[in-house]
Design a protein around this motif. Structure first.
Motif, PDB file in Angstrom:
ATOM      1  N   SER A  99       0.835  -1.209   0.000  1.00  0.00           N
ATOM      2  CA  SER A  99       0.000   0.000   0.000  1.00  0.00           C
ATOM      3  C   SER A  99       0.869   1.258   0.000  1.00  0.00           C
ATOM      4  CB  SER A  99      -0.929  -0.005   1.215  1.00  0.00           C
ATOM      5  OG  SER A  99      -0.211   0.133   2.422  1.00  0.00           O
ATOM      6  N   ALA A 100       2.012   1.199   0.708  1.00  0.00           N
ATOM      7  CA  ALA A 100       2.936   2.338   0.693  1.00  0.00           C
ATOM      8  C   ALA A 100       3.552   2.505  -0.687  1.00  0.00           C
ATOM      9  CB  ALA A 100       4.026   2.133   1.744  1.00  0.00           C
ATOM     10  N   GLU A 101       3.863   1.383  -1.331  1.00  0.00           N
ATOM     11  CA  GLU A 101       4.429   1.410  -2.681  1.00  0.00           C
ATOM     12  C   GLU A 101       3.432   2.032  -3.666  1.00  0.00           C
ATOM     13  OE1 GLU A 101       7.452   0.790  -5.428  1.00  0.00           O
ATOM     14  OE2 GLU A 101       7.567   0.168  -3.325  1.00  0.00           O
ATOM     15  N   GLU A 102       2.155   1.715  -3.482  1.00  0.00           N
ATOM     16  CA  GLU A 102       1.117   2.198  -4.387  1.00  0.00           C
ATOM     17  C   GLU A 102       0.582   3.569  -3.981  1.00  0.00           C
ATOM     18  OE1 GLU A 102      -1.688  -0.890  -3.917  1.00  0.00           O
ATOM     19  OE2 GLU A 102      -0.489  -2.412  -4.969  1.00  0.00           O
ATOM     20  N   GLY A 103       0.920   4.013  -2.762  1.00  0.00           N
ATOM     21  CA  GLY A 103       0.379   5.266  -2.264  1.00  0.00           C
ATOM     22  C   GLY A 103      -1.094   5.171  -1.932  1.00  0.00           C
ATOM     23  N   ALA A 104      -1.571   3.965  -1.608  1.00  0.00           N
ATOM     24  CA  ALA A 104      -2.986   3.734  -1.308  1.00  0.00           C
ATOM     25  C   ALA A 104      -3.227   3.983   0.175  1.00  0.00           C
ATOM     26  CB  ALA A 104      -3.380   2.306  -1.695  1.00  0.00           C
ATOM     27  N   LYS A 107      -6.343   2.037   1.971  1.00  0.00           N
ATOM     28  CA  LYS A 107      -5.970   0.624   2.115  1.00  0.00           C
ATOM     29  C   LYS A 107      -4.932   0.473   3.215  1.00  0.00           C
ATOM     30  CE  LYS A 107      -3.595  -3.093  -0.384  1.00  0.00           C
ATOM     31  NZ  LYS A 107      -2.923  -3.472  -1.658  1.00  0.00           N
ATOM     32  N   GLY A 108      -3.951   1.372   3.248  1.00  0.00           N
ATOM     33  CA  GLY A 108      -2.909   1.304   4.262  1.00  0.00           C
ATOM     34  C   GLY A 108      -3.457   1.486   5.670  1.00  0.00           C
ATOM     35  N   ILE A 109      -4.415   2.421   5.824  1.00  0.00           N
ATOM     36  CA  ILE A 109      -5.003   2.659   7.145  1.00  0.00           C
ATOM     37  C   ILE A 109      -5.769   1.423   7.618  1.00  0.00           C
ATOM     38  CG2 ILE A 109      -6.761   3.976   8.375  1.00  0.00           C
ATOM     39  CD1 ILE A 109      -5.897   6.423   6.778  1.00  0.00           C
ATOM     40  N   LEU A 110      -6.542   0.825   6.707  1.00  0.00           N
ATOM     41  CA  LEU A 110      -7.298  -0.380   7.068  1.00  0.00           C
ATOM     42  C   LEU A 110      -6.364  -1.529   7.444  1.00  0.00           C
ATOM     43  CD1 LEU A 110     -10.118  -0.288   4.350  1.00  0.00           C
ATOM     44  CD2 LEU A 110     -10.315   0.251   6.791  1.00  0.00           C
ATOM     45  N   ILE A 111      -5.307  -1.700   6.668  1.00  0.00           N
ATOM     46  CA  ILE A 111      -4.356  -2.777   6.961  1.00  0.00           C
ATOM     47  C   ILE A 111      -3.609  -2.490   8.261  1.00  0.00           C
ATOM     48  CG2 ILE A 111      -2.254  -3.938   6.175  1.00  0.00           C
ATOM     49  CD1 ILE A 111      -3.289  -3.513   3.310  1.00  0.00           C
ATOM     50  N   GLY A 112      -3.226  -1.222   8.473  1.00  0.00           N
ATOM     51  CA  GLY A 112      -2.571  -0.856   9.730  1.00  0.00           C
ATOM     52  C   GLY A 112      -3.466  -1.148  10.923  1.00  0.00           C
ATOM     53  N   THR A 156      11.184   3.427   3.850  1.00  0.00           N
ATOM     54  CA  THR A 156      10.793   4.336   4.938  1.00  0.00           C
ATOM     55  C   THR A 156      10.273   5.653   4.381  1.00  0.00           C
ATOM     56  OG1 THR A 156      12.491   3.352   6.355  1.00  0.00           O
ATOM     57  CG2 THR A 156      11.584   5.466   7.043  1.00  0.00           C
ATOM     58  N   ALA A 157      10.893   6.132   3.321  1.00  0.00           N
ATOM     59  CA  ALA A 157      10.484   7.405   2.717  1.00  0.00           C
ATOM     60  C   ALA A 157       9.063   7.340   2.178  1.00  0.00           C
ATOM     61  CB  ALA A 157      11.450   7.778   1.600  1.00  0.00           C
ATOM     62  N   LYS A 158       8.658   6.165   1.699  1.00  0.00           N
ATOM     63  CA  LYS A 158       7.308   6.019   1.153  1.00  0.00           C
ATOM     64  C   LYS A 158       6.245   6.219   2.235  1.00  0.00           C
ATOM     65  CE  LYS A 158       8.337   3.023  -2.798  1.00  0.00           C
ATOM     66  NZ  LYS A 158       9.790   3.072  -2.731  1.00  0.00           N
ATOM     67  N   PHE A 159       6.605   5.925   3.494  1.00  0.00           N
ATOM     68  CA  PHE A 159       5.660   6.117   4.588  1.00  0.00           C
ATOM     69  C   PHE A 159       5.653   7.569   5.076  1.00  0.00           C
ATOM     70  CE2 PHE A 159       6.069   1.517   4.810  1.00  0.00           C
ATOM     71  CZ  PHE A 159       4.771   1.116   5.109  1.00  0.00           C
ATOM     72  N   ARG A 163       0.733  11.175   3.206  1.00  0.00           N
ATOM     73  CA  ARG A 163       0.129  10.915   4.524  1.00  0.00           C
ATOM     74  C   ARG A 163       0.123   9.425   4.891  1.00  0.00           C
ATOM     75  NH1 ARG A 163      -5.539  13.857   4.723  1.00  0.00           N
ATOM     76  NH2 ARG A 163      -5.731  12.842   2.689  1.00  0.00           N
ATOM     77  N   MET A 164       1.030   8.644   4.315  1.00  0.00           N
ATOM     78  CA  MET A 164       1.108   7.224   4.646  1.00  0.00           C
ATOM     79  C   MET A 164       1.566   7.004   6.078  1.00  0.00           C
ATOM     80  SD  MET A 164      -0.053   5.482   2.128  1.00  0.00           S
ATOM     81  CE  MET A 164       0.406   3.858   2.740  1.00  0.00           C
ATOM     82  N   TRP A 165       2.079   8.064   6.713  1.00  0.00           N
ATOM     83  CA  TRP A 165       2.459   7.945   8.121  1.00  0.00           C
ATOM     84  C   TRP A 165       1.243   7.696   9.005  1.00  0.00           C
ATOM     85  CZ3 TRP A 165      -0.155  11.820  10.565  1.00  0.00           C
ATOM     86  CH2 TRP A 165      -0.497  12.941   9.810  1.00  0.00           C
ATOM     87  N   LEU A 166       0.038   7.880   8.443  1.00  0.00           N
ATOM     88  CA  LEU A 166      -1.175   7.585   9.211  1.00  0.00           C
ATOM     89  C   LEU A 166      -1.377   6.083   9.408  1.00  0.00           C
ATOM     90  CD1 LEU A 166      -3.669  10.132   7.601  1.00  0.00           C
ATOM     91  CD2 LEU A 166      -2.731  10.192   9.929  1.00  0.00           C
TER      92      LEU A 166
END
Length: 486
Positions: A99-104, A107-112, A156-159, A163-166
């Motif tokens: 999800s970080a690779e795709e910038g989604a 999806k990333g929040i749900l998976i997190g 790490t940069a992708k996160f 706003r992938m840091w969320l």
């Protein structure tokens, strides 16, 4: 409760099965089976989706993880069955990276959140495997920092963008209620007991080099040979602790061969997949060697001193059961990408041999439903005004399995307590006896015999203001008021 595991996920599963009207023992076994199935399916999915393995290799890896020699010990150590959640956690982590690779972001929040939910509830179920999984991931990240710092930095940069840091914040927020309950329950007990002293932990570590070679006890193929050729001359035996080693000899040899040549047979893979496999090999090897004992010292002491929660882990060698899961995937890929290139037949025979050597001869006949029912039915109602109870005179022959004679250690440390707890749960009356990984301070009531046993009971009851505890003779199946009552 803070002296032992809380079994949240297992308890929910067990209760759901019991609500269907099934017997308690059947419900317990089905709970184990369900988490084994989860482990099998998640290993299969992880191998196929993220490692790009073939169907046959996935079948080998997934099968090996559930037939491991040491998996038999999960029957008497329920928390070990939760190792099936490790590949599930790895799947979620892999999806988070995608999800970080795709910038989604969504999806990333749900998976997190899923990662937080799984890990938090896992901690509230069985600390061992959740903690081991966390340590494995940490060591893997450290290995990546050493092997490919640029890949780690770019990941790490992708996160830090879009706003992938969320996503990690979502994981922490969802896990927070579980973490709060976990710390509220366990932190006071850890402070009270100080955890396991390292001198106690060392006793359970596998000796080098025997442990490194995966010398397995209670194994149909290796036990007699190992004890006759290696340990008999020194008047020693490996059977006392070897059950905690999940790596059998052929499996160990295959993994070592795969590890030594990993830089070669992974060359055709993508950069990220190759790095993941190599870092997994480094993490497996590091932790497997770390839990060895070299004379009276062990590398595990470094982890014991610096990683929070390490003092709660007494039987460190159970980590090999977890390490066997990624090791099975590494071996499967090695057989597919390296060995099968030369001979599919040799790859098949090697894989089959590793599977077949796993058969354990561990005697698991410990309880029988009918015998337990007869034991419970033989216990009369307790005396009126009995607020709690303790047991005396546990029978030398098991009431749960016909003909099984308890040895002295079992009578002293486990079986009397198990009988007391079964009675307590059936008649809904608290018992002073019990069994836990840690003994509460001021409580030492193991061994329901001895001249001072009743006095120890009386002192404990007085200290904790337990009024009118009554006495249950387990051999005679008879209730009475104790001699010290007056």
């Amino acid at each position: 409760m803070g002296y032992n595991d809380t079994y949240l996920l297992l308890g929910l599963t067990f209760s759901g099965i019991r609500s269907l009207g099934l017997d308690a023992l059947i419900a317990q076994e089905l709970s184990h089976i369900i988490f084994r199935i989860i482990g099998f399916l998640c290993t299969w999915i992880f191998f196929r989706r993220y490692l790009s393995g073939s169907v046959f290799s996935a079948a080998f890896a997934a099968t090996l993880t559930v037939v491991l020699h040491s998996a038999a010990y999960a029957v008497s150590n329920t928390q070990l069955s939760l190792v099936g959640l490790t590949p599930f956690e790895l799947i979620l982590l892999a999806e988070l990276l995608r999800s970080a690779e795709e910038g989604a972001l969504l999806k990333g929040i749900l998976i997190g959140g899923g990662i937080g939910l799984l890990f938090g509830s896992w901690l509230m179920t069985a600390f061992y495997m959740a903690w081991f999984t966390g340590v494995f991931i940490i060591v893997g990240v450290i290995a990546l920092a050493l092997f490919d710092r640029r890949l780690l930095a770019s990941t790490t940069a992708k996160f830090c963008t879009n706003r992938m840091w969320l996503t990690p914040i979502a994981a922490v927020l969802v896990a927070s209620p579980f973490l709060y309950c976990f710390l509220w329950l366990y932190a006071p007990k850890l402070a009270e007991t100080g955890g396991q002293p390292f001198s106690e932990i060392v006793r359970f570590l596998l000796p080098f080099p025997g442990g490194f070679l995966g010398l397995a006890g209670e194994n149909w193929l290796w036990s007699d040979l190992i004890n006759a050729t290696i340990y008999a001359p020194s008047q020693g035996t490996f059977l006392e602790i070897s059950g905690y080693s999940a790596f059998t000899p052929l499996m160990t040899i295959c993994f070592v061969a795969a590890a030594i040549s990993v830089n070669w047979w992974t060359r055709g893979l993508s950069r990220s997949l190759r790095a993941a496999i190599i870092c997994a090999v480094i993490a497996i090897s590091t932790l497997y060697i770390a839990q060895m004992r070299f004379g009276s010292v062990s590398p595990w002491e470094i982890i014991y001193q610096i990683v929070p929660g390490a003092a709660a882990i007494r039987v460190v060698n159970r980590i090999s059961l977890l390490l066997a899961l990624p090791a099975a995937c590494v071996i499967a890929l090695w057989l597919q990408l390296r060995v099968a290139k030369y001979s599919i037949i040799i790859a098949f025979l090697l894989g089959l041999s590793v599977i077949l050597e796993q058969y354990s001869t561990l005697d698991m006949a410990r309880m029988e439903t009918g015998s337990i029912a007869r034991f419970i039915d033989s216990i009369p109602s307790p005396p009126e005004n009995c607020k709690s109870f303790y047991i005396i005179d546990p029978p030398a022959i098991s009431p749960f399995w016909p003909g099984r004679v308890y040895d002295q250690d079992s009578l002293t440390w486990i079986n009397g307590d198990v009988m007391a707890m079964i009675v307590a749960s059936e008649i809904n009356l608290p018992t002073i006896n019990g069994h836990a990984s840690y003994l509460p301070n001021g409580w030492f009531l193991k061994g329901a015999f001895g001249e001072d046993y009743r006095r120890r009971i009386a002192d404990y009851a007085q200290t904790h203001q337990l009024s009118d505890p009554c006495e249950l003779n387990l051999t005679e199946r008879r209730w009475s008021w104790p001699l010290f009552r007056e």
